[in-house]
Write an enzyme that holds these catalytic residues in place. Structure first.
Site, PDB file in Angstrom:
ATOM      1  N   ASP A   1       0.935  -1.335  -0.003  1.00  0.00           N
ATOM      2  CA  ASP A   1       0.037   0.164  -0.054  1.00  0.00           C
ATOM      3  C   ASP A   1       0.798   1.407   0.132  1.00  0.00           C
ATOM      4  O   ASP A   1       2.184   1.225   0.074  1.00  0.00           O
ATOM      5  CB  ASP A   1      -1.109   0.099   1.198  1.00  0.00           C
TER       6      ASP A   1
ATOM      7  N   HIS B   1      -3.425   5.676   4.718  1.00  0.00           N
ATOM      8  CA  HIS B   1      -3.976   4.722   3.725  1.00  0.00           C
ATOM      9  C   HIS B   1      -3.950   3.526   3.972  1.00  0.00           C
ATOM     10  O   HIS B   1      -4.630   2.672   3.956  1.00  0.00           O
ATOM     11  CB  HIS B   1      -3.433   5.210   2.484  1.00  0.00           C
TER      12      HIS B   1
ATOM     13  N   SER C   1     -10.001   1.879  -3.439  1.00  0.00           N
ATOM     14  CA  SER C   1      -8.869   1.465  -2.575  1.00  0.00           C
ATOM     15  C   SER C   1      -9.656   1.122  -1.094  1.00  0.00           C
ATOM     16  O   SER C   1      -9.162   0.153  -0.553  1.00  0.00           O
ATOM     17  CB  SER C   1      -8.068   2.692  -2.068  1.00  0.00           C
TER      18      SER C   1
END
Length: 731
Positions: free
Chosen positions: A136, A208, A529
């Site tokens: 990621d 994230h 995502s």
């Protein structure tokens, strides 16, 4: 704003949801007109009806939400064609919703274990000891409660794990545990200048990676909500809460966004294969040329990819590799209604993530967030327009642009919000055809409320005799009254320009307003995502139940058991500039159905070496879908299914939904499996063009139904007729 006589409210109104069953018209405008007529018959005039209505449900079914008094609601119940009239319910959900929405409820906690109504969760032991590699743009925030390894029955780290816990800035060996069993970071292709705002370690700087990892396998955390402000309150949890996490930080925060080099991504992928992960989750865009991920598949590692956030434009899809599972984003049955009250008492309902000063009373104090503010309308809320007027202390109203600009609506809202904050505004009311990307309101957090409304609401404001308004904090609304699922506007669409004979995306999953961990808090984010880790978690559970299944078999089970209808049995819709029934380029096989994927009946398997046929014809791959991009006269493709159902003896019959303008024939139409016989059966599908035209894609499906009525094995079909190669449909 046009001025008219202010309304006098003699009775308190509230929002009611009126359900009218199936549509009586195909034209949405006629459906809306019928709603107005129904309301006008009760309220006395069309103007009153227009003022009262909040939402019209006009695409998948017929119904509306409207502001009504209780006597008016009772009168509507008697109206012909009205199925039900129910008060709108605003409440906090008991969980963070997306897993419950997919049928994966945990039930009630009993000491350190969880009882569940989900067969897959129970049989998979909640993903126990499956190792999920997360490559990621962030990394991990190990102190998050989602990664606590105490109290949930974690055993020792699996002996087959070969990875490491790489130390670095603000990250030491103790930051790994029995949940986060390994962590690495990669920055060899990043300049020293670009690393200034980054942790030189697996620690997550942008949040994230933490968000996606906790969605996959986060431990249950009670009393989580968006920034602790009460929105989406409940238990934050991952889909496979006893799975182990291996973190690979391959991207870095550069200039306000994440920068991902192929070199670092490949290094992370290579390490993940060697470390012994069972699957890899990549919530990254533009990986279409990372062919090296086929090595992971050859090692038995399932690769899950995000479709991208460039929708609703066709051919905007990223990550079309045929051996990966490419995930589109869908909404779920949760929304965040926000009431805007005009000075004349008129109430509008939009959506926002505004939660500040939730307990504050209405006030005219300039320091009170929940206060009356002057309204100022702009045809376009760019920096130039907002800078041309004094907007300090006011609520800015932003009209949507007539034409699609270089900035899609979510980005327009972000730009407008920044300009409004810079000008000292106290709120934004933003006209937008989609509310899928409320997380863009992160720009507004701590500064001002940003409310997304439809065009009718803007018309109401313009028609009002009031030039002031106040914005109430958002509420959380969940359940069957929220039309869902719908494919998100931002979700990238097929077909794939790189692999036109490979139907993409493969599957859709919740990816709108997903609550998950970020640093020491929990936030709502949207994107493919966020959809990708939902599928990754289901893959982890399926790996636990079926450790001998190949990545292709797992992908097939997910695609062929997906749902193509909503809870009312109506076709799933795709949000866009104009909403439409979702097709295979919007959602692949449909919305993921985890429990059904555990027992698919038949699967379409592929040996990794077969993917080298991409240099020949990809449509010869045994994919759980069929895409024919160049049908001139007729084309025949073959597929082979493997019986993985509980019964050795089984008979399946083909049910064909042919694409428009095409005949579709399956031979044989019946396949039978006998005790002691072959577990595989091959069939052929022949497509014949009815008209020789240079056309666009048409969609259909092929479903194998077993006589025992236990299994329905559906694959999506997309066919484009052509007269000659390299000629576009210009009709």
């Amino acid at each position: 704003m046009r001025r008219h006589q202010a309304k006098t409210q003699t009775t308190t109104t509230t929002i009611y949801v009126v359900y009218m069953g199936e549509k009586k018209h195909d034209d949405p405008s006629l459906v809306v007109a019928s709603h107005h007529a129904t309301l006008a018959s009760v309220l006395g005039s069309k103007d009153e009806a227009l003022s009262s209505i909040v939402y019209s449900y006009k695409h998948g079914f017929s119904g509306f939400a409207a502001k009504l008094t209780q006597p008016q609601a009772e009168e509507l119940k008697k109206y012909p064609g009205v199925v039900s009239v129910k008060p709108n319910t605003y409440h906090h959900v008991h969980t963070t919703r997306s897993w419950d929405f997919l049928g994966m409820s945990y039930g009630q906690q009993q000491s350190s274990s969880w009882s569940s109504s989900s067969r897959l969760l129970r049989k998979a032991k909640y993903g126990e000891d499956v190792i999920v590699g997360v490559i990621d743009s962030g990394g991990i925030w190990p102190e998050s409660r989602s990664f606590d390894d105490s109290g949930y029955g974690y055993g020792p780290v699996p002996k087959r794990w070969k990875g490491v816990c790489q130390t670095g800035q603000a990250f030491n060996a103790s930051n790994c545990n029995r949940k986060v069993i390994g962590a690495r970071w990669y920055a060899a292709d990043v300049s020293e200048e670009d690393l200034k705002n980054e942790y030189r370690s697996p620690r997550d700087a942008n949040g994230h990676g933490t968000h996606t990892a906790s969605t996959i396998a986060g431990s249950p955390v009670r009393n989580a909500s968006h920034h602790g402000g009460g929105l989406a309150a409940g238990i934050a949890r991952g889909g496979a809460p006893r799975a182990r996490l291996a973190i690979y930080k391959a991207c870095h925060a550069v200039g306000g966004s994440a920068s991902c080099g192929d070199a670092s991504i490949l290094a992370a992928l290579d390490a993940a294969i060697g470390d012994g992960v069972d699957l890899v989750s990549l919530s990254l865009g533009g990986l279409g040329e990372i062919y090296q991920s086929l090595h992971a598949v050859a090692a038995g590692i399932t690769v899950v990819l995000a479709a991208g956030n460039d929708g609703p434009v066709e051919q905007s899809l990223n990550n079309a590799l045929p051996w990966g599972i490419t995930v589109a984003a869908a909404t779920m049955d949760r929304t965040f209604p926000t009431v805007v009250t005009l000075g004349d008492g008129e109430k509008l309902v939009g959506q926002s993530l505004y939660y500040h000063n939730r307990s504050a009373a209405a006030s005219t104090s300039d320091d009170d967030d929940f206060a009356w503010r002057h309204l100022i309308l702009f045809p376009s809320c760019d920096e130039k327009n907002l800078g041309s007027e004094n907007i300090t202390g006011k609520i800015v109203i932003c009209r949507a642009p007539v034409f699609w600009s270089d900035y899609p609506p979510p980005r327009q809202l972000s730009r407008a919000s920044r300009a409004a904050i810079a000008g000292g505004a106290k709120g934004i009311i933003f006209e937008q055809y989609s509310t899928n990307s409320l997380d863009t309101q992160v720009v507004c957090q701590g500064h001002l409320p940003c409310v997304v409304v439809d065009r009718e609401s803007i018309f109401t404001i313009q028609s009002s005799d009031s030039n002031v308004a106040k914005i109430s904090p958002a509420a959380t609304m969940v359940g069957s009254q929220v039309a869902s699922p719908r494919i998100a506007t931002f979700s990238s669409r097929g077909p794939s320009a790189e692999f036109p004979s490979v139907l993409k995306p493969d599957i859709a999953a919740p990816g709108v307003s997903i609550l998950a961990a970020m640093r020491d808090s929990y936030v709502l984010l949207s994107g493919t995502s966020m959809a990708c880790p939902h599928v990754s978690a289901v893959v982890a559970l399926l790996k636990s139940v079926h450790p001998d299944w190949s990545p292709a078999m797992i992908k097939s089970a997910i695609v062929t058991t997906a749902s193509v209808t909503d809870r009312f049995g109506l076709p799933i819709q795709a949000n866009s500039v104009q909403r439409k029934p979702a097709d295979a380029f919007d959602m692949g096989g449909g919305l993921i159905a985890p429990d059904r994927a555990m027992d698919p009946g038949l699967v379409y398997d592929i040996q990794p070496e077969e993917y080298t046929r991409l240099d020949d014809r990809a449509d010869r791959l045994n994919l759980p879908s069929i895409a024919v991009s160049d049908l001139k006269n007729s084309v025949t493709v073959s597929r082979t299914v493997t019986n993985v159902g509980p019964a050795e003896v089984a008979t399946y019959r083909a049910v064909v939904e042919a694409p428009a303008g095409v005949t579709m024939d399956v031979e044989p139409p019946v396949i039978a499996f006998e005790r002691g016989g072959a577990r595989n059966a091959t069939f052929r599908v022949t497509f014949v063009a009815k008209q020789r035209v240079q056309g666009g894609y048409a969609f259909g499906s092929l479903t194998w139904l077993d006589d025992a009525k236990r299994h329905s094995v559906r694959i999506p079909v997309a066919v484009r007729t052509v007269v000659r190669d390299l000629v576009a449909d210009v009709a």
